[in-house]
Scaffold this active site. Structure first.
Site, short mmCIF file in Angstrom:
data_model
loop_
_atom_site.label_atom_id
_atom_site.label_comp_id
_atom_site.label_asym_id
_atom_site.label_seq_id
_atom_site.Cartn_x
_atom_site.Cartn_y
_atom_site.Cartn_z
N GLU A 143 1.87 9.69 21.38
CA GLU A 143 3.10 10.42 21.01
C GLU A 143 3.43 9.99 19.60
O GLU A 143 3.96 8.90 19.38
CB GLU A 143 4.25 10.05 21.96
CG GLU A 143 4.02 10.40 23.42
CD GLU A 143 4.10 11.89 23.70
OE1 GLU A 143 4.35 12.68 22.77
OE2 GLU A 143 3.88 12.26 24.86
N CYS A 177 11.66 11.28 17.18
CA CYS A 177 10.49 12.08 16.77
C CYS A 177 10.73 13.58 16.90
O CYS A 177 10.11 14.37 16.21
CB CYS A 177 9.25 11.64 17.55
SG CYS A 177 9.51 11.63 19.32
P1 NAD Z 1 5.35 1.42 11.94
O1 NAD Z 1 4.46 2.59 11.83
O2 NAD Z 1 4.91 0.14 11.34
O3 NAD Z 1 5.73 1.11 13.47
C1 NAD Z 1 6.00 2.11 14.41
C2 NAD Z 1 5.82 1.46 15.78
O4 NAD Z 1 4.46 1.11 15.98
C3 NAD Z 1 6.59 0.14 15.93
O5 NAD Z 1 7.12 0.08 17.24
C4 NAD Z 1 5.54 -0.94 15.72
O6 NAD Z 1 5.82 -2.13 16.45
C5 NAD Z 1 4.32 -0.28 16.27
N1 NAD Z 1 3.09 -0.73 15.63
C6 NAD Z 1 2.85 -0.83 14.31
N2 NAD Z 1 1.61 -1.26 14.09
C7 NAD Z 1 1.04 -1.42 15.30
C8 NAD Z 1 -0.24 -1.84 15.76
N3 NAD Z 1 -1.23 -2.14 14.91
N4 NAD Z 1 -0.46 -1.91 17.08
C9 NAD Z 1 0.50 -1.58 17.96
N5 NAD Z 1 1.71 -1.17 17.61
C10 NAD Z 1 1.99 -1.08 16.29
O7 NAD Z 1 6.67 1.83 11.26
P2 NAD Z 1 8.18 1.51 11.37
O8 NAD Z 1 8.66 1.12 10.01
O9 NAD Z 1 8.56 0.63 12.53
O10 NAD Z 1 8.67 2.97 11.67
C11 NAD Z 1 8.43 3.91 10.64
C12 NAD Z 1 7.81 5.17 11.12
O11 NAD Z 1 7.30 5.11 12.42
C13 NAD Z 1 8.85 6.24 11.15
O12 NAD Z 1 8.94 6.86 9.91
C14 NAD Z 1 8.35 7.17 12.19
O13 NAD Z 1 7.53 8.15 11.58
C15 NAD Z 1 7.48 6.34 13.06
N6 NAD Z 1 8.05 6.10 14.41
C16 NAD Z 1 7.88 7.08 15.31
C17 NAD Z 1 8.39 6.94 16.57
C18 NAD Z 1 8.23 8.04 17.59
O14 NAD Z 1 9.01 8.11 18.52
N7 NAD Z 1 7.21 8.88 17.48
C19 NAD Z 1 9.07 5.79 16.91
C20 NAD Z 1 9.23 4.77 15.96
C21 NAD Z 1 8.70 4.94 14.70
#
Ligand code: NAD
Length: 476
Positions: free
Chosen positions: A250, A284
């Site tokens: 997702e 999202c």
């Molecule tokens: P991010 O991409 O670093 O993290 C998003 C999520 O992924 C966090 O919960 C993080 O713990 C997890 N994550 C990151 N790297 C991971 C890895 N290698 N393995 C497992 N999990 C990992 O970014 P962020 O700064 O926390 O959020 C920014 C962007 O993330 C937002 O702009 C948005 O696009 C996206 N986001 C989307 C959703 C959604 O519901 N689709 C939710 C949260 C964030």
């Protein structure tokens, strides 16, 4: 802070506290105060969790549907009983107003009851064969699941991932976001208190890339369920591919909203401001790109801007607040960057575009209009309180704009023309389309994206199917 729980992991039934482990400081995004110290898993912790998950799967896959139903229904009841406590944790660690935390608790309550019902309806089929021969198609749990849940729905996302795994007989290792561990632990605890065997449901935290490489590198894990950004999703899919693991992804979205001039504009504004206010736009499926038919453009922009700007922003523990802070300091930074970029390209700032106060990650409800297509915000997910409103000449141009991006999660359309409703619903490249409503998700409806927004489903019968594999047995 006294009413924020002491943090730990849950590995093989044991509450694992920091000890000599590395830790992560959990911060209240409204006050910037450190409220908790979260232990981060080391390799030995993860190995222990994997060994338990393997045992848990061997045990749980053999249970009857009634045993799984009892756990899910019992846990759904506990969620209700603990509603206030869990909602409060979500406000403290994530920032959302209390009422939105309560709604998330209800979302999990409803989903777990739905999954309990689905657990009773996991059918196979018998194929027609000559006497003496038998061929049966069976559905079996996929195996131990690694579930990575983000911070934006700290209650809902873990609940959504744990529910179908438990319903189908899988074990789960949950790694929720380190920013919001308290909610994830409280959600899992409801299942454990309702009788889920400890080795079936576990929670670890860590350095995300370390944890995902370790868990996805193990043959024990048979499925990855991830919610988060597209860029991280692509990275995790590659890791999962090395062992041919099943994935449910997702990922991001860039919610297009088509507004046709035949609509009552106030009706659209009233329906589409609340989903933008929700969780400060960090959703999202948040409506983001308003694609408005030219004849209605000025009226819509003015009405939307006035209504959105009137949103009460503040600390989510105040019951009158409608929008809390953003969840972490990265988000207001990203908003400032996108707003400055769009302004430099000639876009109009209709309201907001600034942080609020000098404590906490508060950002004003922001509307920008006539934003050029090459602006950053027109191409990357803002994931914040930003509505972009642009005029387009006709239906064809509006659909082309909606489909321009590689994302395809939720898309919204507003028109009273029945034939157009049908055309638009067919043409929009999205996993979820709404016509004349802002409501997207429900327990019985699949939640899913296409293109860069991911694949596989959560919620609905499809969410349960995503935790099952199909086997055919031929007997002679
Ligand atoms: P991010 O991409 O670093 O993290 C998003 C999520 O992924 C966090 O919960 C993080 O713990 C997890 N994550 C990151 N790297 C991971 C890895 N290698 N393995 C497992 N999990 C990992 O970014 P962020 O700064 O926390 O959020 C920014 C962007 O993330 C937002 O702009 C948005 O696009 C996206 N986001 C989307 C959703 C959604 O519901 N689709 C939710 C949260 C964030």
């Amino acid at each position: 802070m006294s009413d924020y729980p002491k943090l730990h992991m849950i590995i093989d039934g044991e509450k694992v506290y920091a000890g000599s482990r590395r830790t992560y400081q959990v911060v209240n995004p409204a006050t910037e105060e450190v409220i908790g110290e979260l232990p981060l898993a080391d390799a030995a912790d993860l190995e222990r969790a994997l060994a338990a998950a393997a045992r848990g799967f061997a045990k749980w896959r053999k249970t009857t549907a009634q045993e799984r139903v009892a756990v899910l229904q019992g846990a759904a009841r506990l969620m209700l009983e603990r509603k206030e406590q869990i909602a409060r944790i979500s406000t403290l660690e994530q920032g959302k107003p209390l009422e939105q935390g309560r709604l998330e608790v209800m979302m999990v309550h409803n989903l777990w009851n739905f999954y309990a019902g689905e657990a009773l309806r996991l059918y196979g089929r018998a194929l027609v064969r000559p006497t003496g021969f038998r061929s049966t198609v069976r559905q079996e749990p996929v195996g131990p699941v690694a579930a990575f849940a983000p911070w934006n729905f700290p209650i809902g996302n873990p609940g959504r991932k744990l529910g179908p795994a438990v319903a189908t007989g899988c074990s789960v290792i949950l790694k929720a976001a380190e920013e919001t561990p308290g909610c994830a632990l409280a959600v899992l605890q409801c299942l454990l208190d309702a009788g889920l065997p400890p080795e079936v449901g576990q929670a670890v935290f860590g350095v995300p890339d370390e944890v995902s490489r370790h868990l996805l590198g193990s043959p024990v894990i048979r499925k990855l369920s991830f919610t988060g950004s597209t860029i991280v999703g692509k990275h995790l899919m590659k890791l999962a591919a090395d062992d041919c693991k099943r994935t449910t992804m997702e990922l991001g979205g860039h919610g297009p909203v088509l507004v046709f001039a035949d609509m009552d504009i106030d009706q659209v504004v009233n329906a589409m401001v609340p989903p933008k206010v929700r969780n400060a736009g960090q959703v999202c499926i948040s409506p983001t790109r308003f694609i408005v038919e030219e004849a209605a453009f000025s009226k819509f922009r003015d009405a939307y801007t006035a209504r959105y700007a009137a949103t009460k922003v503040g600390y989510g523990l105040d019951e009158s607040v409608e929008m809390g802070p953003m969840a972490n300091p990265r988000r207001p930074e990203a908003m400032d960057h996108m707003v400055a970029d769009a302004r430099a390209r000639g876009a109009k700032l209709d309201t907001g575009g600034t942080r609020i106060g000098n404590q906490g990650y508060f950002y004003a409800p922001t509307v920008m209009s006539e934003v050029p297509l090459d602006a950053l915000m027109m191409n990357e997910e803002p994931f914040g309180p930003l509505a972009i409103i642009n005029p387009f000449p006709n239906e064809e141009a509006m659909i082309a704009e909606a489909n321009r991006l590689p994302y395809g999660l939720a898309a919204y359309a507003w028109t009273n023309d029945y034939k157009r409703q049908q055309r638009v619903a067919g043409e929009l490249e999205a996993g979820m389309v709404t016509v004349n409503t802002g409501v997207v998700a429900a327990p019985d409806a699949p939640f899913c994206g296409v293109k860069w927004s991911g694949h596989g489903h959560e919620d609905g019968p499809e969410g349960v199917q995503a935790c099952l594999v199909t086997k055919v047995v031929h007997e002679g």
